[in-house]
Design a protein around this motif. Structure first.
Motif, mmCIF file in Angstrom:
data_model
loop_
_atom_site.group_PDB
_atom_site.id
_atom_site.type_symbol
_atom_site.label_atom_id
_atom_site.label_comp_id
_atom_site.label_asym_id
_atom_site.label_seq_id
_atom_site.Cartn_x
_atom_site.Cartn_y
_atom_site.Cartn_z
ATOM 1 N N LYS A 52 39.779 39.005 29.881
ATOM 2 C CA LYS A 52 38.483 38.441 30.242
ATOM 3 C C LYS A 52 38.640 37.077 30.903
ATOM 4 N N MET A 53 39.540 36.244 30.346
ATOM 5 C CA MET A 53 39.760 34.911 30.919
ATOM 6 C C MET A 53 40.336 35.015 32.324
ATOM 7 N N LEU A 54 41.243 35.979 32.543
ATOM 8 C CA LEU A 54 41.820 36.156 33.876
ATOM 9 C C LEU A 54 40.744 36.570 34.871
ATOM 10 N N ARG A 55 39.843 37.479 34.462
ATOM 11 C CA ARG A 55 38.750 37.893 35.352
ATOM 12 C C ARG A 55 37.841 36.704 35.671
ATOM 13 N N GLU A 56 37.553 35.891 34.669
ATOM 14 C CA GLU A 56 36.728 34.696 34.892
ATOM 15 C C GLU A 56 37.393 33.759 35.898
ATOM 16 N N LEU A 57 38.705 33.609 35.758
ATOM 17 C CA LEU A 57 39.443 32.709 36.643
ATOM 18 C C LEU A 57 39.447 33.230 38.070
ATOM 19 N N GLU A 58 39.603 34.537 38.234
ATOM 20 C CA GLU A 58 39.589 35.130 39.578
ATOM 21 C C GLU A 58 38.202 35.004 40.216
ATOM 22 N N GLU A 59 37.163 35.146 39.410
ATOM 23 C CA GLU A 59 35.816 34.931 39.927
ATOM 24 C C GLU A 59 35.607 33.468 40.310
ATOM 25 N N LEU A 60 36.213 32.601 39.531
ATOM 26 C CA LEU A 60 36.070 31.169 39.776
ATOM 27 C C LEU A 60 36.701 30.760 41.100
ATOM 28 N N VAL A 61 37.900 31.283 41.389
ATOM 29 C CA VAL A 61 38.599 30.903 42.622
ATOM 30 C C VAL A 61 38.269 31.850 43.772
ATOM 31 N N GLU A 62 37.524 32.925 43.462
ATOM 32 C CA GLU A 62 37.102 33.899 44.469
ATOM 33 C C GLU A 62 38.291 34.506 45.199
ATOM 34 N N ALA A 63 39.297 34.908 44.395
ATOM 35 C CA ALA A 63 40.494 35.531 44.963
ATOM 36 C C ALA A 63 41.228 36.273 43.860
ATOM 37 N N PRO A 64 41.885 37.400 44.206
ATOM 38 C CA PRO A 64 42.705 38.105 43.201
ATOM 39 C C PRO A 64 43.991 37.318 42.931
ATOM 40 N N LEU A 65 44.276 37.071 41.679
ATOM 41 C CA LEU A 65 45.430 36.245 41.311
ATOM 42 C C LEU A 65 46.638 37.067 40.877
ATOM 43 N N PHE A 66 46.389 38.253 40.315
ATOM 44 C CA PHE A 66 47.480 39.127 39.866
ATOM 45 C C PHE A 66 47.166 40.571 40.232
ATOM 46 N N GLU A 67 48.212 41.299 40.619
ATOM 47 C CA GLU A 67 48.112 42.744 40.779
ATOM 48 C C GLU A 67 48.327 43.382 39.419
ATOM 49 N N ARG A 68 47.457 44.329 39.049
ATOM 50 C CA ARG A 68 47.646 45.059 37.801
ATOM 51 C C ARG A 68 48.571 46.232 38.070
ATOM 52 N N LEU A 69 49.711 46.260 37.414
ATOM 53 C CA LEU A 69 50.713 47.307 37.580
ATOM 54 C C LEU A 69 50.738 48.186 36.334
ATOM 55 N N PRO A 70 51.376 49.370 36.416
ATOM 56 C CA PRO A 70 51.443 50.233 35.217
ATOM 57 C C PRO A 70 52.080 49.531 34.014
ATOM 58 N N ARG A 71 53.051 48.654 34.293
ATOM 59 C CA ARG A 71 53.711 47.969 33.184
ATOM 60 C C ARG A 71 53.718 46.458 33.424
ATOM 61 N N GLY A 72 52.580 45.888 33.461
ATOM 62 C CA GLY A 72 52.522 44.443 33.602
ATOM 63 C C GLY A 72 51.665 43.995 34.764
ATOM 64 N N VAL A 73 51.876 42.759 35.165
ATOM 65 C CA VAL A 73 51.131 42.169 36.280
ATOM 66 C C VAL A 73 52.106 41.440 37.198
ATOM 67 N N ARG A 74 51.699 41.289 38.464
ATOM 68 C CA ARG A 74 52.518 40.581 39.448
ATOM 69 C C ARG A 74 51.620 39.633 40.228
ATOM 70 N N PRO A 75 52.013 38.358 40.365
ATOM 71 C CA PRO A 75 51.132 37.405 41.054
ATOM 72 C C PRO A 75 50.976 37.722 42.534
#
Length: 334
Positions: A52-75
């Protein structure tokens, strides 16, 4: 003409007033852990709360910050940009915590310094001995390297200040420079070298010698080559390139080669009868060196104290450093 949607995050105060420390710590944890689950564990929060905090942060900066991968995330590129600044803020907070704890405990904090070779041999031992005599609880560390390497570490917040030199390639708008001393150079050989008894020794007599020289691309190597070129002499062809001082002194011990060293370094080794300085004047001069700090990052109280003692020590050694006196240093308990 169509109106473009307003990028709120581009406003000078938008992120400053809305970003929270927790947001930045989450960015650092995600970058290091590589998954939301492990990042949440590091921050002692649940995975849904971290998501939830990551989604809030992405909305705040108006940009995707991490790619959601099957096993983790990548900036993403946006994420990498924010991670770099978030990591800098996290380091600053750690340093603030350490400084506060040091002040409370009466240990006066810690200072990480860098120095090029000549002041590391002459200036730094006397200055840091004076620091420890007055502030015995202060923790000090010293790195010795070239100015380029040290300034890169200064930019990464890994050093508080550098005693080195600025060159044309350095961004001098981002750095504050205060000269402390000059760095003359000289030619050195092993004790008992045949050239020590040579009458009227001059530069032409040295052109045919074997030389130990700094690596190509260094300031001293450029000045060394220029010295022979200006004298209309061929550059020495019998050379070994190295920046390693210990190797240089050992090689001189076992050969009749000649080395070019900063005079302050040469005098130290000559005083211990490990080398001899040749009685010849070299028209080869280095630029002055001084205290280099970042314009955008004020010195800590402990680093301010060290800089003040560096100035006083340089003034007594070289007569060129600016003595302290422009305001009293912070009053720490002894």
């Amino acid at each position: 003409m169509l109106d473009r949607p307003l990028d709120k995050s581009a406003s000078p105060d938008y992120l400053r007033t809305r970003l929270k420390t927790r947001h930045l710590l989450l960015m650092v944890a995600l970058a290091e852990a590589g998954s939301i689950h492990r990042a949440a564990e590091r921050l002692a929060m649940t995975q849904p709360a971290a998501s939830k905090m990551l989604r809030e942060l992405e909305e705040l900066v108006e940009a995707p910050l991490f790619e959601r991968l099957p096993r983790g995330v990548r900036p993403t590129p946006y994420g990498l940009a924010l991670i770099r600044h978030a990591a800098s803020v996290a380091r600053s907070l750690d340093q603030a915590r350490d400084e506060l704890q040091a002040l409370k405990g009466g240990t006066h904090g810690q200072v990480a310094l860098g120095a090029i070779t000549a002041p590391a041999v002459g200036l730094m031992p006397q200055a840091l001995a004076a620091v420890k005599q007055r502030y015995g609880g202060m923790r000090l560390s010293l790195e010795i390297d070239t100015s380029n390497v040290l300034l890169e570490r200064l930019a990464q917040d890994r050093l508080d200040l550098v005693v080195g030199r600025l060159a044309a390639g350095h961004d001098q708008l981002e750095l504050r420079y205060e000269p402390l001393g000059l760095e003359p150079v000289c030619a050195v050989v092993r004790p008992g070298h045949p050239l020590l008894s040579e009458p009227g020794l001059d530069l032409p007599a040295l052109a045919a010698c074997g030389w130990i020289v700094p690596p190509a691309g260094s300031v001293l190597r450029h000045r060394f080559d220029l010295m022979f070129q200006r004298a209309s002499l061929p550059l020495p062809g019998n050379t070994i390139e190295t920046a390693a001082l210990l190797f240089t002194t050992r090689l001189l011990e076992h050969s009749d080669m000649v080395a070019v060293l900063a005079e302050e370094v040469a005098r130290y080794y000559a005083a211990h009868r490990m080398l001899e300085i040749l009685p010849v004047s070299l028209p080869c001069h280095m630029d002055d060196f001084g205290i280099i700090t970042r314009v955008d990052l004020p010195l800590s109280p402990a680093a301010t104290l060290v800089a003040d003692i560096l100035r006083n020590t340089a003034a007594s050694l070289y007569g060129t450093g600016r003595p302290s006196g422009q305001g009293a240093p912070p009053a720490f308990p002894r």
